[in-house]
Design a protein around this motif. Structure first.
Motif, PDB file in Angstrom:
ATOM      1  N   ASP A 283      17.830  51.829  41.156  1.00 25.37           N
ATOM      2  CA  ASP A 283      17.692  52.264  42.548  1.00 25.37           C
ATOM      3  C   ASP A 283      16.259  52.070  43.040  1.00 25.37           C
ATOM      4  O   ASP A 283      16.031  51.616  44.161  1.00 25.37           O
TER       5      ASP A 283
ATOM      6  N   SER B  12      20.493  57.816  48.058  1.00 22.21           N
ATOM      7  CA  SER B  12      20.363  58.058  46.618  1.00 22.21           C
ATOM      8  C   SER B  12      20.377  59.570  46.358  1.00 22.21           C
ATOM      9  O   SER B  12      19.768  60.045  45.415  1.00 22.21           O
TER      10      SER B  12
ATOM     11  N   THR C  77      15.800  59.563  39.865  1.00 24.23           N
ATOM     12  CA  THR C  77      16.314  58.344  40.491  1.00 24.23           C
ATOM     13  C   THR C  77      16.319  57.223  39.457  1.00 24.23           C
ATOM     14  O   THR C  77      15.324  56.980  38.785  1.00 24.23           O
TER      15      THR C  77
END
Lengths: 86, 368
Positions: B78, B174, B74
């Motif tokens: 984010d 995500s 990730t």
């Protein structure tokens, strides 16, 4: 994150898309929405509360047999398997 | 469960390991060098470290960890936006446990929680929707982190919220896809890999056929299960292919993974999400490697529902997570590993997550 838990179905509630599975004696409710109809006694793989696939027990047995086959020759100290020498 | 006990049987494992070492020695002899296989999946990383398979095979082959831990890949921006969401008045963030301690640029969800933010850990997105339904005065924002395995459950939670009119539920999406990441790895000329161990549960959703493009790259690949014996079996398949000079996509987890994958789950994903370009930690933007909500479900997109301040993201100096995720470095190559960065004070996400490479190497593969 992609941890899966195998379990055997012990109760089914088709109208709610829910089943209860048992894994090594521990029971949990899981959603069966992603795999459709299930029956008591079937095995499923569960991820984050959702059954993501039915487990093909016959196929798993086949794999175990394959291992036995491979290891039988390994035990004999053979690195080649039948068919290698054709 | 007798079948699982047999799949786990240590005596079989020892024999399989012997067979694998023997094959590996032959392949090494033939190629005149050590081999490098990448285990793409973080759950495999943990299993390989814990079982000792990595060190067992070290003389002949290196099992290198890849970008298979969703929390780790990730992007920092984010993470920072997820933390910003937790700071909003009236917002309760729902998440899988792995995300809690991941360090953003200046905070973490755990720290925000200590400062008064509401962060709840859920085992399943279904629990997050149920919580939203039971607490209509608060906004539940679920953090949709995970690969193809996890995304269908999140998709279902959004459908449920839509059908039941649960308007205080939204998702910060995500989610990422594995095949485009494999393409990104293969496009890098520095990545000299001899084969991929493919993630078993991602494959459960997408099926063996989703990887057939690997054959064009001449890259042998095997879908593997998660028991040590299943991992050894998949390594054996890779070695057999190298001996035979083949580059196929084989399925060593066929009791769980089908050719075409789980079609219901795939249909659900396409009803809820569309594919888009997204950034990955270490890789930058990978084309068509992420999911976002379809336009007609935009109301459930937390990134649109809430006004977030612009984030200025920075990666901690010295942290090698990005290079580790690409398989360029191993955790031991990072100057911070087991010094400035350890489980009680993680600098990067690979040390935090239960399936991060650094966490696995710290716990099981450190020479002390």
């Amino acid at each position: 994150m992609c941890l899966g838990i195998p379990g055997r179905i012990v109760e089914v509630y088709p109208e709610e898309h829910v089943a209860v599975i048992e894994t090594f004696g521990v029971r949990q409710r899981v959603s069966t929405f992603l795999i459709g109809e299930v029956e008591v006694g079937e095995y499923v793989m569960v991820h984050a509360g959702y059954a993501i696939e039915k487990i093909d027990v016959e196929e798993a047995r086949e794999r175990l047999k394959l291992w036995e086959e491979i290891l039988k020759y390994a035990d004999m100290g053979e690195t080649e398997r039948p068919g290698d020498r054709t | 469960m007798q079948i699982w006990e047999r799949l786990r049987d240590p005596a079989t494992g020892r024999k399989l390991a012997g067979r694998v070492r023997e094959l590996a020695a032959r392949v090494c002899d033939r190629l005149g060098r050590r081999l490098v296989f990448m285990e793409v999946c973080g759950t495999h990383t943990m299993a390989i470290s814990r079982s000792g398979i990595r060190s067992l095979l070290r003389d002949y082959l290196e099992l290198r960890s890849g970008p298979g831990c969703p929390v780790c890949v990730t992007d920092q921006a984010d993470i920072d936006r997820m933390i910003a969401l937790a700071r909003l008045e009236g917002v309760v963030v729902g998440t899988f446990g792995d995300m809690l301690r991941v360090p953003g640029s200046s905070s973490s969800l755990e720290r925000e929680r200590a400062l008064g933010a509401q962060v709840k850990i859920f085992y399943s997105p279904a629990e997050a929707v149920a919580w939203a339904a039971a607490n209509p005065s608060q906004q539940m924002v679920f953090l949709g982190v995970g690969f193809e395995t996890t995304a269908p459950g999140v998709a279902l939670s959004i459908k449920e919220a839509e059908q039941k009119g649960i308007s205080n539920y939204s998702v910060y999406v995500s989610h990422k896809l594995i095949p485009p990441a494999l393409k990104a790895l293969l496009a890098d000329p520095e990545n000299r890999l001899d084969g991929f161990l493919l993630p078993g549960h991602v494959s459960t959703i997408i099926g063996r056929r989703a990887y057939l493009f690997l054959e064009e790259y001449g890259m042998p690949a095997v879908i593997a299960g998660f028991e040590p014996n299943e991992i050894l079996d998949a390594v054996r398949e890779l070695l057999e292919m190298l001996l035979e000079g083949k580059a196929e996509v084989r399925n060593a987890y066929s009791h769980v993974v089908r050719e075409e994958g789980n079609l219901r789950a795939q249909k659900l994903l396409s009803e809820v999400f569309t594919v888009c370009d997204v950034p990955w930690r270490g890789f930058g933007c990978i084309p068509q490697s992420g999911l976002r909500l379809r336009e007609e479900l935009a109301a459930f997109d937390a990134a649109r529902r809430f006004e977030l301040p612009p984030v200025e993201s920075r990666v901690p100096p010295g942290c090698a997570c990005g290079e580790i995720l690409k398989g360029k470095l191993t955790p031991k190559d990072c100057p911070l590993f087991a010094r400035a960065c350890h489980p009680t004070h993680p600098v990067g996400p690979c040390m935090v997550s239960s399936e991060g490479a650094c966490a696995a190497y710290y716990r099981y593969e450190r020479e002390v």
